[in-house]
Design a protein around this motif. Structure first.
Motif, PDB file in Angstrom:
ATOM      1  N   THR A  14      -5.273  20.645   9.892  1.00 17.36           N
ATOM      2  CA  THR A  14      -4.664  20.723   8.558  1.00 17.36           C
ATOM      3  C   THR A  14      -3.157  20.500   8.624  1.00 17.36           C
ATOM      4  O   THR A  14      -2.586  19.760   7.808  1.00 17.36           O
ATOM      5  N   THR A  15      -2.513  21.116   9.607  1.00 20.24           N
ATOM      6  CA  THR A  15      -1.063  20.963   9.762  1.00 20.24           C
ATOM      7  C   THR A  15      -0.698  19.520  10.080  1.00 20.24           C
ATOM      8  O   THR A  15       0.258  18.965   9.522  1.00 20.24           O
ATOM      9  N   THR A  16      -1.473  18.903  10.960  1.00 17.06           N
ATOM     10  CA  THR A  16      -1.221  17.504  11.324  1.00 17.06           C
ATOM     11  C   THR A  16      -1.340  16.601  10.103  1.00 17.06           C
ATOM     12  O   THR A  16      -0.495  15.719   9.874  1.00 17.06           O
ATOM     13  N   LEU A  17      -2.384  16.832   9.308  1.00 19.00           N
ATOM     14  CA  LEU A  17      -2.571  16.018   8.105  1.00 19.00           C
ATOM     15  C   LEU A  17      -1.402  16.195   7.142  1.00 19.00           C
ATOM     16  O   LEU A  17      -0.894  15.214   6.582  1.00 19.00           O
ATOM     17  N   LEU A  18      -0.953  17.441   6.967  1.00 17.09           N
ATOM     18  CA  LEU A  18       0.176  17.696   6.065  1.00 17.09           C
ATOM     19  C   LEU A  18       1.437  16.977   6.541  1.00 17.09           C
ATOM     20  O   LEU A  18       2.148  16.348   5.741  1.00 17.09           O
ATOM     21  N   TYR A  54       4.848   9.981   2.481  1.00 15.14           N
ATOM     22  CA  TYR A  54       5.425  10.061   1.139  1.00 15.14           C
ATOM     23  C   TYR A  54       6.950  10.016   1.183  1.00 15.14           C
ATOM     24  O   TYR A  54       7.590   9.486   0.259  1.00 15.14           O
ATOM     25  N   ALA A  55       7.537  10.554   2.247  1.00 14.66           N
ATOM     26  CA  ALA A  55       8.995  10.457   2.413  1.00 14.66           C
ATOM     27  C   ALA A  55       9.412   9.000   2.560  1.00 14.66           C
ATOM     28  O   ALA A  55      10.434   8.570   2.000  1.00 14.66           O
ATOM     29  N   ALA A  56       8.614   8.227   3.306  1.00 15.04           N
ATOM     30  CA  ALA A  56       8.896   6.792   3.451  1.00 15.04           C
ATOM     31  C   ALA A  56       8.791   6.084   2.100  1.00 15.04           C
ATOM     32  O   ALA A  56       9.599   5.212   1.763  1.00 15.04           O
ATOM     33  N   LYS A  57       7.793   6.490   1.309  1.00 11.37           N
ATOM     34  CA  LYS A  57       7.657   5.913  -0.040  1.00 11.37           C
ATOM     35  C   LYS A  57       8.880   6.255  -0.889  1.00 11.37           C
ATOM     36  O   LYS A  57       9.390   5.396  -1.626  1.00 11.37           O
ATOM     37  N   ARG A  88       0.834  -1.200   0.000  1.00 16.16           N
ATOM     38  CA  ARG A  88       0.000   0.000   0.000  1.00 16.16           C
ATOM     39  C   ARG A  88       0.870   1.252   0.000  1.00 16.16           C
ATOM     40  O   ARG A  88       0.530   2.253  -0.634  1.00 16.16           O
ATOM     41  N   LEU A  89       1.985   1.208   0.719  1.00 12.88           N
ATOM     42  CA  LEU A  89       2.899   2.349   0.730  1.00 12.88           C
ATOM     43  C   LEU A  89       3.449   2.603  -0.670  1.00 12.88           C
ATOM     44  O   LEU A  89       3.569   3.758  -1.109  1.00 12.88           O
ATOM     45  N   GLU A  90       3.766   1.533  -1.387  1.00 14.58           N
ATOM     46  CA  GLU A  90       4.308   1.675  -2.738  1.00 14.58           C
ATOM     47  C   GLU A  90       3.332   2.400  -3.656  1.00 14.58           C
ATOM     48  O   GLU A  90       3.730   3.149  -4.553  1.00 14.58           O
ATOM     49  N   HIS A  91       2.041   2.200  -3.432  1.00 12.25           N
ATOM     50  CA  HIS A  91       1.017   2.796  -4.287  1.00 12.25           C
ATOM     51  C   HIS A  91       0.350   4.015  -3.637  1.00 12.25           C
ATOM     52  O   HIS A  91      -0.704   4.452  -4.116  1.00 12.25           O
ATOM     53  N   PHE A  92       0.962   4.564  -2.581  1.00  9.22           N
ATOM     54  CA  PHE A  92       0.404   5.758  -1.941  1.00  9.22           C
ATOM     55  C   PHE A  92       0.438   6.912  -2.947  1.00  9.22           C
ATOM     56  O   PHE A  92       1.497   7.276  -3.454  1.00  9.22           O
ATOM     57  N   PRO A  93      -0.724   7.518  -3.273  1.00  6.60           N
ATOM     58  CA  PRO A  93      -0.782   8.493  -4.375  1.00  6.60           C
ATOM     59  C   PRO A  93      -0.366   9.900  -3.961  1.00  6.60           C
ATOM     60  O   PRO A  93      -0.732  10.385  -2.891  1.00  6.60           O
ATOM     61  N   ILE A  94       0.363  10.558  -4.834  1.00  4.67           N
ATOM     62  CA  ILE A  94       0.758  11.945  -4.603  1.00  4.67           C
ATOM     63  C   ILE A  94      -0.472  12.849  -4.528  1.00  4.67           C
ATOM     64  O   ILE A  94      -0.455  13.897  -3.862  1.00  4.67           O
ATOM     65  N   SER A  95      -1.560  12.453  -5.162  1.00  2.70           N
ATOM     66  CA  SER A  95      -2.786  13.255  -5.144  1.00  2.70           C
ATOM     67  C   SER A  95      -3.411  13.356  -3.759  1.00  2.70           C
ATOM     68  O   SER A  95      -4.336  14.147  -3.554  1.00  2.70           O
ATOM     69  N   SER A  96      -2.902  12.576  -2.783  1.00  4.78           N
ATOM     70  CA  SER A  96      -3.419  12.650  -1.414  1.00  4.78           C
ATOM     71  C   SER A  96      -3.268  14.046  -0.826  1.00  4.78           C
ATOM     72  O   SER A  96      -4.042  14.449   0.048  1.00  4.78           O
TER      73      SER A  96
END
Length: 323
Positions: free
Chosen positions: A53-57, A64-67, A10-18
Protein backbone atom coordinates in the motif's frame (compact mmCIF):
# COMPACT_ATOMS: atom_id res chain seq x y z
CA UNK A 1 9.50 9.71 -30.30
CA UNK A 2 5.88 8.75 -30.94
CA UNK A 3 5.93 6.43 -27.90
CA UNK A 4 7.34 9.24 -25.75
CA UNK A 5 4.60 11.61 -26.88
CA UNK A 6 1.97 8.96 -26.17
CA UNK A 7 3.31 8.47 -22.63
CA UNK A 8 3.35 12.23 -22.04
CA UNK A 9 -0.27 12.36 -23.20
CA UNK A 10 -1.20 9.62 -20.75
CA UNK A 11 0.48 11.57 -17.95
CA UNK A 12 -1.61 14.62 -18.83
CA UNK A 13 -4.79 12.57 -18.38
CA UNK A 14 -3.64 10.65 -15.27
CA UNK A 15 -6.78 10.77 -13.04
CA UNK A 16 -6.80 12.00 -9.46
CA UNK A 17 -9.28 9.20 -8.73
CA UNK A 18 -6.35 6.74 -8.97
CA UNK A 19 -5.73 7.36 -5.27
CA UNK A 20 -8.92 5.42 -4.53
CA UNK A 21 -6.75 2.34 -5.12
CA UNK A 22 -4.70 3.25 -2.05
CA UNK A 23 -7.88 3.61 -0.02
CA UNK A 24 -8.99 0.15 -1.09
CA UNK A 25 -5.67 -1.49 -0.26
CA UNK A 26 -5.47 0.40 3.05
CA UNK A 27 -8.95 -0.79 3.96
CA UNK A 28 -7.95 -4.36 3.13
CA UNK A 29 -4.83 -4.01 5.30
CA UNK A 30 -6.74 -2.68 8.31
CA UNK A 31 -9.41 -5.33 7.79
CA UNK A 32 -6.91 -8.17 7.99
CA UNK A 33 -5.22 -6.55 10.99
CA UNK A 34 -8.60 -6.55 12.74
CA UNK A 35 -9.38 -10.10 11.65
CA UNK A 36 -6.08 -11.41 13.02
CA UNK A 37 -6.81 -9.72 16.34
CA UNK A 38 -10.33 -11.15 16.50
CA UNK A 39 -9.16 -14.65 15.53
CA UNK A 40 -6.04 -14.40 17.73
CA UNK A 41 -3.83 -15.36 14.79
CA UNK A 42 -0.74 -13.92 13.16
CA UNK A 43 -0.86 -14.71 9.46
CA UNK A 44 2.22 -12.60 8.72
CA UNK A 45 0.42 -10.58 6.04
CA UNK A 46 0.44 -7.17 7.73
CA UNK A 47 3.99 -6.09 6.73
CA UNK A 48 3.37 -7.16 3.13
CA UNK A 49 0.06 -5.33 2.91
CA UNK A 50 1.45 -2.16 4.49
CA UNK A 51 4.50 -2.31 2.22
CA UNK A 52 2.42 -2.80 -0.92
CA UNK A 53 0.00 0.00 0.00
CA UNK A 54 2.80 2.42 0.89
CA UNK A 55 4.65 1.66 -2.35
CA UNK A 56 1.51 2.28 -4.39
CA UNK A 57 0.89 5.59 -2.60
CA UNK A 58 4.46 6.77 -3.22
CA UNK A 59 4.31 5.79 -6.91
CA UNK A 60 0.97 7.56 -7.43
CA UNK A 61 2.22 10.68 -5.62
CA UNK A 62 5.31 10.81 -7.84
CA UNK A 63 3.23 10.39 -10.99
CA UNK A 64 0.75 13.06 -9.96
CA UNK A 65 3.57 15.41 -8.92
CA UNK A 66 5.04 14.99 -12.41
CA UNK A 67 1.62 15.81 -13.87
CA UNK A 68 1.45 18.94 -11.69
CA UNK A 69 4.87 20.09 -12.93
CA UNK A 70 4.37 19.29 -16.61
CA UNK A 71 0.62 19.77 -17.01
CA UNK A 72 -0.44 22.26 -14.38
CA UNK A 73 -3.42 23.29 -16.51
CA UNK A 74 -4.79 19.74 -16.47
CA UNK A 75 -4.57 19.65 -12.65
CA UNK A 76 -6.39 23.00 -12.43
CA UNK A 77 -9.12 21.61 -14.69
CA UNK A 78 -9.59 18.70 -12.28
CA UNK A 79 -9.76 21.12 -9.36
CA UNK A 80 -12.61 22.92 -11.13
CA UNK A 81 -14.44 19.79 -12.27
CA UNK A 82 -17.70 19.10 -10.37
CA UNK A 83 -16.90 15.38 -9.98
CA UNK A 84 -13.10 15.05 -10.14
CA UNK A 85 -12.66 17.79 -7.53
CA UNK A 86 -14.09 15.49 -4.88
CA UNK A 87 -11.34 12.89 -5.39
CA UNK A 88 -8.49 15.16 -4.26
CA UNK A 89 -9.17 14.29 -0.60
CA UNK A 90 -8.41 10.65 -1.42
CA UNK A 91 -4.75 11.68 -1.00
CA UNK A 92 -5.19 12.87 2.60
CA UNK A 93 -7.56 10.00 3.39
CA UNK A 94 -4.92 7.56 2.12
CA UNK A 95 -2.46 9.06 4.61
CA UNK A 96 -5.01 8.75 7.43
CA UNK A 97 -5.75 5.13 6.54
CA UNK A 98 -2.07 4.28 6.39
CA UNK A 99 -1.64 5.88 9.82
CA UNK A 100 -4.36 3.56 11.18
CA UNK A 101 -2.66 0.55 9.59
CA UNK A 102 0.80 1.53 10.84
CA UNK A 103 -0.16 2.51 14.39
CA UNK A 104 -0.11 -1.03 15.90
CA UNK A 105 3.24 -1.96 14.35
CA UNK A 106 5.02 1.38 13.75
CA UNK A 107 3.60 3.97 16.19
CA UNK A 108 6.06 6.71 15.20
CA UNK A 109 5.22 6.42 11.51
CA UNK A 110 1.53 6.19 12.37
CA UNK A 111 1.65 9.45 14.34
CA UNK A 112 3.49 11.30 11.55
CA UNK A 113 1.10 10.05 8.88
CA UNK A 114 -1.89 11.01 11.03
CA UNK A 115 -0.63 14.54 11.65
CA UNK A 116 0.09 15.19 7.98
CA UNK A 117 -3.11 13.48 6.82
CA UNK A 118 -5.40 15.30 9.27
CA UNK A 119 -3.91 18.73 8.53
CA UNK A 120 -4.01 18.15 4.75
CA UNK A 121 -7.57 16.86 4.89
CA UNK A 122 -8.77 19.93 6.78
CA UNK A 123 -7.14 22.21 4.18
CA UNK A 124 -8.66 20.26 1.27
CA UNK A 125 -12.08 20.14 2.96
CA UNK A 126 -12.07 23.93 3.38
CA UNK A 127 -10.98 24.41 -0.24
CA UNK A 128 -13.61 22.06 -1.67
CA UNK A 129 -16.40 23.54 0.41
CA UNK A 130 -15.41 27.02 -0.72
CA UNK A 131 -15.71 25.83 -4.31
CA UNK A 132 -19.13 24.31 -3.52
CA UNK A 133 -20.36 27.55 -1.97
CA UNK A 134 -19.17 29.90 -4.71
CA UNK A 135 -19.50 27.79 -7.86
CA UNK A 136 -21.18 29.02 -11.03
CA UNK A 137 -21.55 25.83 -13.05
CA UNK A 138 -22.60 22.89 -10.80
CA UNK A 139 -25.92 21.20 -11.59
CA UNK A 140 -27.88 18.60 -9.66
CA UNK A 141 -26.87 15.88 -12.15
CA UNK A 142 -23.24 16.45 -11.13
CA UNK A 143 -24.12 15.20 -7.65
CA UNK A 144 -23.04 11.64 -6.83
CA UNK A 145 -21.79 9.81 -3.71
CA UNK A 146 -18.18 10.87 -4.44
CA UNK A 147 -19.22 14.21 -2.98
CA UNK A 148 -19.09 12.49 0.42
CA UNK A 149 -15.31 12.14 0.21
CA UNK A 150 -14.17 15.69 1.12
CA UNK A 151 -16.46 16.47 4.06
CA UNK A 152 -17.43 13.05 5.39
CA UNK A 153 -13.81 11.83 5.20
CA UNK A 154 -13.27 13.80 8.39
CA UNK A 155 -14.98 10.95 10.29
CA UNK A 156 -11.81 8.87 9.83
CA UNK A 157 -9.61 11.15 11.94
CA UNK A 158 -10.63 9.84 15.42
CA UNK A 159 -9.81 6.23 14.54
CA UNK A 160 -6.10 6.95 15.01
CA UNK A 161 -6.52 10.34 16.70
CA UNK A 162 -7.94 8.95 19.96
CA UNK A 163 -5.16 6.35 20.52
CA UNK A 164 -2.65 9.12 19.81
CA UNK A 165 -4.25 11.31 22.49
CA UNK A 166 -5.84 14.02 20.32
CA UNK A 167 -9.32 13.87 21.88
CA UNK A 168 -10.65 17.37 21.16
CA UNK A 169 -9.31 17.38 17.61
CA UNK A 170 -10.91 13.99 17.03
CA UNK A 171 -14.31 15.28 18.18
CA UNK A 172 -13.86 18.33 15.95
CA UNK A 173 -13.28 16.25 12.82
CA UNK A 174 -15.97 13.72 13.76
CA UNK A 175 -18.54 16.51 14.15
CA UNK A 176 -17.74 17.88 10.68
CA UNK A 177 -18.13 14.46 9.11
CA UNK A 178 -21.43 13.59 10.79
CA UNK A 179 -22.94 17.01 10.04
CA UNK A 180 -22.18 16.83 6.33
CA UNK A 181 -23.05 13.14 6.07
CA UNK A 182 -26.63 14.04 7.02
CA UNK A 183 -26.72 17.05 4.69
CA UNK A 184 -25.19 15.30 1.67
CA UNK A 185 -27.17 12.09 2.22
CA UNK A 186 -30.38 14.09 1.90
CA UNK A 187 -29.19 15.67 -1.36
CA UNK A 188 -28.05 12.31 -2.77
CA UNK A 189 -31.41 10.65 -2.06
CA UNK A 190 -33.21 13.58 -3.68
CA UNK A 191 -30.93 13.40 -6.73
CA UNK A 192 -31.37 9.62 -7.13
CA UNK A 193 -35.14 9.64 -6.70
CA UNK A 194 -36.15 12.69 -8.73
CA UNK A 195 -33.53 13.11 -11.46
CA UNK A 196 -31.89 11.06 -14.20
CA UNK A 197 -29.99 7.93 -13.10
CA UNK A 198 -26.33 8.30 -12.15
CA UNK A 199 -24.00 7.90 -15.13
CA UNK A 200 -22.94 4.27 -15.66
CA UNK A 201 -19.29 5.21 -15.17
CA UNK A 202 -20.09 6.54 -11.70
CA UNK A 203 -22.54 3.83 -10.63
CA UNK A 204 -19.93 2.05 -8.44
CA UNK A 205 -19.68 5.21 -6.32
CA UNK A 206 -23.05 4.25 -4.82
CA UNK A 207 -21.03 1.92 -2.58
CA UNK A 208 -19.55 5.03 -0.97
CA UNK A 209 -22.92 5.40 0.79
CA UNK A 210 -21.85 2.53 3.07
CA UNK A 211 -18.67 4.19 4.30
CA UNK A 212 -19.91 7.17 6.40
CA UNK A 213 -22.09 5.20 8.85
CA UNK A 214 -19.67 2.25 8.97
CA UNK A 215 -16.61 4.41 9.60
CA UNK A 216 -18.74 6.66 11.81
CA UNK A 217 -19.49 3.62 13.99
CA UNK A 218 -15.80 2.71 14.28
CA UNK A 219 -14.79 6.30 15.04
CA UNK A 220 -17.62 6.80 17.55
CA UNK A 221 -16.60 3.63 19.37
CA UNK A 222 -13.10 5.10 19.67
CA UNK A 223 -14.53 8.34 21.04
CA UNK A 224 -16.97 6.96 23.63
CA UNK A 225 -15.62 3.46 24.23
CA UNK A 226 -18.99 1.72 24.58
CA UNK A 227 -21.77 0.32 22.42
CA UNK A 228 -24.58 2.78 23.06
CA UNK A 229 -27.76 3.53 21.09
CA UNK A 230 -26.15 5.98 18.65
CA UNK A 231 -23.36 3.49 17.88
CA UNK A 232 -25.99 0.89 17.01
CA UNK A 233 -27.83 3.35 14.75
CA UNK A 234 -24.61 4.04 12.84
CA UNK A 235 -23.73 0.36 12.44
CA UNK A 236 -27.18 -0.78 11.37
CA UNK A 237 -27.51 2.14 8.93
CA UNK A 238 -24.29 0.97 7.28
CA UNK A 239 -25.48 -2.65 7.29
CA UNK A 240 -28.82 -1.73 5.69
CA UNK A 241 -27.12 0.24 2.92
CA UNK A 242 -24.85 -2.76 2.31
CA UNK A 243 -27.88 -5.03 1.96
CA UNK A 244 -29.61 -2.50 -0.31
CA UNK A 245 -26.65 -2.38 -2.68
CA UNK A 246 -26.17 -6.16 -2.64
CA UNK A 247 -29.75 -6.56 -3.88
CA UNK A 248 -28.64 -4.62 -6.98
CA UNK A 249 -25.67 -6.89 -7.67
CA UNK A 250 -26.87 -7.80 -11.18
CA UNK A 251 -26.85 -4.11 -12.15
CA UNK A 252 -23.25 -3.70 -10.99
CA UNK A 253 -22.12 -6.94 -12.64
CA UNK A 254 -23.31 -5.65 -16.03
CA UNK A 255 -21.12 -2.54 -15.86
CA UNK A 256 -17.99 -2.24 -17.96
CA UNK A 257 -14.71 -1.72 -16.14
CA UNK A 258 -13.87 1.81 -15.08
CA UNK A 259 -11.43 3.06 -12.48
CA UNK A 260 -14.51 3.91 -10.41
CA UNK A 261 -14.82 0.16 -9.67
CA UNK A 262 -12.36 0.83 -6.84
CA UNK A 263 -15.28 2.50 -5.06
CA UNK A 264 -16.43 -1.04 -4.19
CA UNK A 265 -13.36 -1.72 -2.06
CA UNK A 266 -13.04 0.76 0.80
CA UNK A 267 -16.75 0.81 1.78
CA UNK A 268 -16.74 -3.00 1.95
CA UNK A 269 -13.63 -2.83 4.12
CA UNK A 270 -15.40 -0.35 6.40
CA UNK A 271 -18.48 -2.51 6.97
CA UNK A 272 -16.40 -5.68 7.43
CA UNK A 273 -14.23 -3.98 10.09
CA UNK A 274 -17.35 -2.53 11.74
CA UNK A 275 -18.89 -6.02 11.87
CA UNK A 276 -15.77 -7.47 13.50
CA UNK A 277 -15.87 -4.63 16.02
CA UNK A 278 -19.53 -5.46 16.72
CA UNK A 279 -18.44 -9.03 17.44
CA UNK A 280 -15.85 -7.75 19.93
CA UNK A 281 -18.51 -5.64 21.66
CA UNK A 282 -21.35 -8.16 21.71
CA UNK A 283 -19.63 -11.54 21.56
CA UNK A 284 -22.28 -12.72 19.08
CA UNK A 285 -20.85 -15.08 16.45
CA UNK A 286 -23.16 -13.69 13.77
CA UNK A 287 -21.05 -10.55 13.54
CA UNK A 288 -17.81 -12.51 13.41
CA UNK A 289 -19.05 -14.65 10.52
CA UNK A 290 -20.48 -11.60 8.78
CA UNK A 291 -17.26 -9.63 9.18
CA UNK A 292 -15.07 -12.49 7.98
CA UNK A 293 -17.41 -13.21 5.08
CA UNK A 294 -17.33 -9.59 3.94
CA UNK A 295 -13.55 -9.44 4.39
CA UNK A 296 -13.13 -12.58 2.28
CA UNK A 297 -15.36 -11.05 -0.40
CA UNK A 298 -13.35 -7.83 -0.22
CA UNK A 299 -10.07 -9.73 -0.67
CA UNK A 300 -11.40 -11.36 -3.83
CA UNK A 301 -12.71 -8.05 -5.16
CA UNK A 302 -9.40 -6.25 -4.54
CA UNK A 303 -7.52 -9.06 -6.32
CA UNK A 304 -9.93 -8.73 -9.26
CA UNK A 305 -9.58 -4.94 -9.27
CA UNK A 306 -5.78 -5.17 -9.34
CA UNK A 307 -5.93 -7.53 -12.33
CA UNK A 308 -8.54 -5.50 -14.22
CA UNK A 309 -6.65 -2.26 -13.57
CA UNK A 310 -3.38 -3.77 -14.78
CA UNK A 311 -5.10 -5.02 -17.94
CA UNK A 312 -6.70 -1.60 -18.52
CA UNK A 313 -3.32 0.12 -18.13
CA UNK A 314 -1.74 -2.34 -20.56
CA UNK A 315 -4.50 -1.77 -23.10
CA UNK A 316 -4.40 2.04 -22.70
CA UNK A 317 -7.88 2.04 -21.19
CA UNK A 318 -6.86 4.45 -18.42
CA UNK A 319 -5.27 7.89 -18.62
CA UNK A 320 -7.20 8.84 -21.72
CA UNK A 321 -9.35 11.91 -22.39
CA UNK A 322 -12.77 11.77 -20.76
CA UNK A 323 -11.73 9.44 -17.91
Amino acid sequence: MEILERQRGRLEHFPISSFAMVMGLSGLTIGWEKAQKVLDLDLGVTPWLIGTTTTLLVVLCLIYAAKLVLYRGAVIQELRHPVKLNFFPTISISLLLLSIACLPVMPGAGRMLWMVGAALHLVITLYVMNVWMHHEHFQVHHMNPAWFIPAVGNILVPVAGIPLGYTDLSWFFFSIGILFWLILMTIIVYRVLFHNPIDERLMPTLFILIAPPAIGFIAYMRLVGELDSFARVLYYAGLFLTLLLFTQATRFLRLGFFLSWWAYSFPLAAISIASLLMFEQTGQDFYRYLGMGLLTLLTGIVALLLVRTAVAVRQNGICVPGH
